[in-house]
Design a protein around this motif. Sequence first.
Motif, PDB file in Angstrom:
ATOM      1  N   PHE A   1       0.835  -1.366  -0.025  1.00  0.00           N
ATOM      2  CA  PHE A   1       0.088   0.005   0.068  1.00  0.00           C
ATOM      3  C   PHE A   1       0.855   0.946  -0.153  1.00  0.00           C
ATOM      4  N   ALA A   2       2.329   1.421   0.699  1.00  0.00           N
ATOM      5  CA  ALA A   2       3.019   2.543   1.003  1.00  0.00           C
ATOM      6  C   ALA A   2       3.495   2.458  -0.659  1.00  0.00           C
ATOM      7  N   ASP A   3       3.712   1.508  -1.125  1.00  0.00           N
ATOM      8  CA  ASP A   3       4.303   1.819  -2.898  1.00  0.00           C
ATOM      9  C   ASP A   3       3.035   1.919  -3.532  1.00  0.00           C
ATOM     10  N   GLN A   4       1.587   2.145  -3.806  1.00  0.00           N
ATOM     11  CA  GLN A   4       0.744   3.055  -3.923  1.00  0.00           C
ATOM     12  C   GLN A   4       0.251   4.520  -3.546  1.00  0.00           C
ATOM     13  N   GLY A   5       1.623   4.951  -2.966  1.00  0.00           N
ATOM     14  CA  GLY A   5       1.805   5.858  -2.990  1.00  0.00           C
ATOM     15  C   GLY A   5       1.107   6.365  -1.641  1.00  0.00           C
TER      16      GLY A   5
ATOM     17  N   LEU B   1      -9.728  -7.678  -3.914  1.00  0.00           N
ATOM     18  CA  LEU B   1      -9.929  -7.266  -2.587  1.00  0.00           C
ATOM     19  C   LEU B   1      -8.850  -6.732  -2.499  1.00  0.00           C
ATOM     20  N   LEU B   2      -7.593  -6.168  -2.954  1.00  0.00           N
ATOM     21  CA  LEU B   2      -6.277  -5.410  -2.284  1.00  0.00           C
ATOM     22  C   LEU B   2      -6.695  -4.409  -3.518  1.00  0.00           C
ATOM     23  N   LEU B   3      -7.092  -4.798  -4.573  1.00  0.00           N
ATOM     24  CA  LEU B   3      -6.599  -3.684  -6.066  1.00  0.00           C
ATOM     25  C   LEU B   3      -8.059  -2.917  -5.843  1.00  0.00           C
ATOM     26  N   LEU B   4      -9.293  -3.655  -5.590  1.00  0.00           N
ATOM     27  CA  LEU B   4     -10.520  -2.448  -4.925  1.00  0.00           C
ATOM     28  C   LEU B   4      -9.858  -1.523  -4.671  1.00  0.00           C
ATOM     29  N   GLN B   5      -9.209  -2.095  -2.921  1.00  0.00           N
ATOM     30  CA  GLN B   5      -8.823  -1.121  -1.838  1.00  0.00           C
ATOM     31  C   GLN B   5      -8.147   0.510  -1.877  1.00  0.00           C
ATOM     32  N   VAL B   6      -7.157   0.295  -3.444  1.00  0.00           N
ATOM     33  CA  VAL B   6      -6.583   0.903  -4.135  1.00  0.00           C
ATOM     34  C   VAL B   6      -7.025   1.919  -4.442  1.00  0.00           C
ATOM     35  N   ASP B   7      -8.355   1.168  -5.639  1.00  0.00           N
ATOM     36  CA  ASP B   7      -8.867   1.907  -6.455  1.00  0.00           C
ATOM     37  C   ASP B   7      -9.627   2.946  -5.656  1.00  0.00           C
ATOM     38  N   PHE B   8     -10.485   2.164  -4.598  1.00  0.00           N
ATOM     39  CA  PHE B   8     -10.960   3.333  -3.613  1.00  0.00           C
ATOM     40  C   PHE B   8     -10.559   4.624  -2.910  1.00  0.00           C
TER      41      PHE B   8
ATOM     42  N   ARG C   1     -10.072   7.437  -5.553  1.00  0.00           N
ATOM     43  CA  ARG C   1     -11.014   7.630  -5.645  1.00  0.00           C
ATOM     44  C   ARG C   1     -11.523   8.757  -4.257  1.00  0.00           C
ATOM     45  N   THR C   2     -11.538   8.362  -3.637  1.00  0.00           N
ATOM     46  CA  THR C   2     -12.428   8.921  -2.484  1.00  0.00           C
ATOM     47  C   THR C   2     -11.388  10.137  -1.950  1.00  0.00           C
ATOM     48  N   LEU C   3     -10.193   9.899  -1.707  1.00  0.00           N
ATOM     49  CA  LEU C   3      -8.988  10.538  -1.414  1.00  0.00           C
ATOM     50  C   LEU C   3      -8.984  11.607  -2.715  1.00  0.00           C
ATOM     51  N   ARG C   4      -9.113  11.447  -3.902  1.00  0.00           N
ATOM     52  CA  ARG C   4      -8.743  12.182  -4.694  1.00  0.00           C
ATOM     53  C   ARG C   4      -7.513  12.428  -5.375  1.00  0.00           C
ATOM     54  N   LEU C   5      -6.767  11.302  -5.418  1.00  0.00           N
ATOM     55  CA  LEU C   5      -5.407  10.772  -5.596  1.00  0.00           C
ATOM     56  C   LEU C   5      -5.030  11.248  -7.211  1.00  0.00           C
ATOM     57  N   GLY C   6      -3.853  11.209  -7.618  1.00  0.00           N
ATOM     58  CA  GLY C   6      -3.878  11.296  -9.158  1.00  0.00           C
ATOM     59  C   GLY C   6      -3.489  10.416  -9.859  1.00  0.00           C
TER      60      GLY C   6
END
Length: 705
Positions: free
Chosen positions: A506-510, A690-697, A700-705
């Motif tokens: 998750f950290a490596d996703q930014g 499930l991990l990928l959907l969490q990152v997508d959520f 979206r919700t934190l409005r990250l690029g």
Amino acid sequence: MMTEADSFPRRHARTQRFTLGAPRAFTVAPDGSRVVFLRSGSGTDRANSLWVLDLPDGTERVAADPRALLGGATEHLSPEERARRERSREGGAGIVGYATDAAVELACFALSGRLFAAELRAGTARELPVAGTVIDPRPSPDGRHIAYVARGALRVTGAGGEDDRPLAEPESKQVAYGLAEFIAAEEMGRSRGFWWSPESDRLLVARVDDSPVRRWWISDPAHPDRDPQHVPYPAAGTDNADVRLFVIGLDGVRTEVVWDWARYPYLAHVHWSAAGAPLLLVQARDQRSQLYLAVDPETGATRMVHADEDPVWLDLFPGVPCWSPSGQLVRIADEGGARVLAVGERPLTGAQLHVRAVLDISDGDVLVSASAGEEAEVPETGEVHVYRVNELGTERVSQEPGVHSAVRAGGVMVLVSSTLDRPGARVRVLRDGKQAALVASYAEDPGMSPRVTLTEGGARRIPCAVLMPTDYPGDTPLPVLLDPYGGPHGPRVVAAHNAHLTSQWFADQGFAVVVADGRGTPGRSPAWEKAVHHDFTVSLDDQVEALHELAKRYPLDLSRVAIRGWSYGGWLAGLAVLRRPDVFHAGIAGAPVTDWRLYDTHYTERYLGDPAAHPESYAKSSLVTDDGLSSPAEPHRPLMIVHGTADDNVVFAHALRLSSALLAAGRPHEVLPLSGVTHMTPQEQVAENLLLLQVDFLRRTLRLG
């Protein structure tokens, strides 16, 4: 949603969090000649084989291969065996458990509901022809008999499969002999329901009558053609199973063990060794008092050896109570603000050490696992070590910083060590303190190393782990993801490499990922653990305190903070979004306990009390009552609720009730039902996505690029 085959989410799911192929479940022969253990053939193989390490040459050999024993046939599990594995969070296949005789020469195990025995010296295994679907087979100490459970009956057979017969048969469909009831297996750490005498002539056998327990229906909405499961579930404030104990001889003669069952209904622990009479630990329903009882196996009468009382609650610990070889009571107790080891009436440790479990007892010492106590000279955040303790003092066996455990017999110790700088666990076999062998691990290398700092946060010195992206240059603030469990029994801030892999991904996703073990989590002090008494919400207070203090030292963007968690951590994530929208901007609640009145008796009543006597405690810690939704009308923060529809521990009703309450309150949220999934990690593709959907959520919700 799909990823490449070698992505972290796919490999993490396929390897069951990189645990497959790692050796586990060690037993050392009392003469020190061999070590028995389980291990699958590779880092992606779920089927465990039974292995033997011969000493002193250190060679490994297979004692039982499940594929060969089943002739390549598919393994089939009974509903009772599936339930046992769910309680123990067992995700493997093949041989997932075994038991041995006293000499560790004979091992037996159930495989696809059939009984098998392995001669450990010869390395041969064979099936024994017995009746019914076998659960939890255990040889007698002399190796001449094997007891097992089938269709709720306790049965016994000769070690060669001869003279198979019942010793105790259920009187109704609600009764079972020789199995642990739900709350014993789920909450007390007692997975067994029968115990052999040292002389191998009789057994202590639990009789469980589930008829008083309220029935719930667990169904799979995706398959309306299938019958739902009708399961007994002892929710807080409702009736438990009736659990009694009998001494049953091999001739079938039974004698009931007698104690004040009405006052002490919980059979928490049973110990029977040659060092003394059968020993029981029984608890009151409110878990504020408990008795250590010695049993007369001839009459069933009991006498009190020791009694404990605590104004808050009494914890249960692995490995105790038991007798020392000299016949003294060995226990772990909370005394003088510390968690100590006591032998007889004398505590052998003090506030420097926080004792977690007893691992072994010899004539000269007691082997324990422990973490540094609150008065330790040097903080050891996230570390657990193995110690030898006796009247002369304490000696630490494990040296390198990390998380360690051990098994010992016959002058041989198996030391299992996990550290931050090494993936997986290293298993060393020590004889007289010197390395005699290494047990190989076939677990896959994760191919990544957590960029983790273990520290403390806030005035309460809350244990924390902070993880940054692998390639983070350190020049800009990062959005924050809190990734806690945060509650009893579940420490997450540990000095072990693999424990932080998902957080690092998750950290490596930014994200800057923060893991905090606030009050209520184990391993620090009794007062720390008991601070959640009648109020789970202090867990949230500590998450906020840790976050704000860490933001003074790390580049955390407090305008973009999310939280995710599973089970208690899922409840904590939901609570964070609902109660502190000023701090948290999005949350992912996985399998959350949203209404504590729907969770089981032994766990919930320990912390929140009887719901009839303390309704305010349940309301304050609920997500679905007015208290649970009592935060400012704005802002409404996004919440994703994830839950398996087949969960029989935190049932799907928790998610449905939360969603209904949020809808009625006009609060936006998403619900992700996992069809047919229990409380454990689901199948590979679901776990990955499930991990990928969490990152997508989160993006979206934190409005990250």
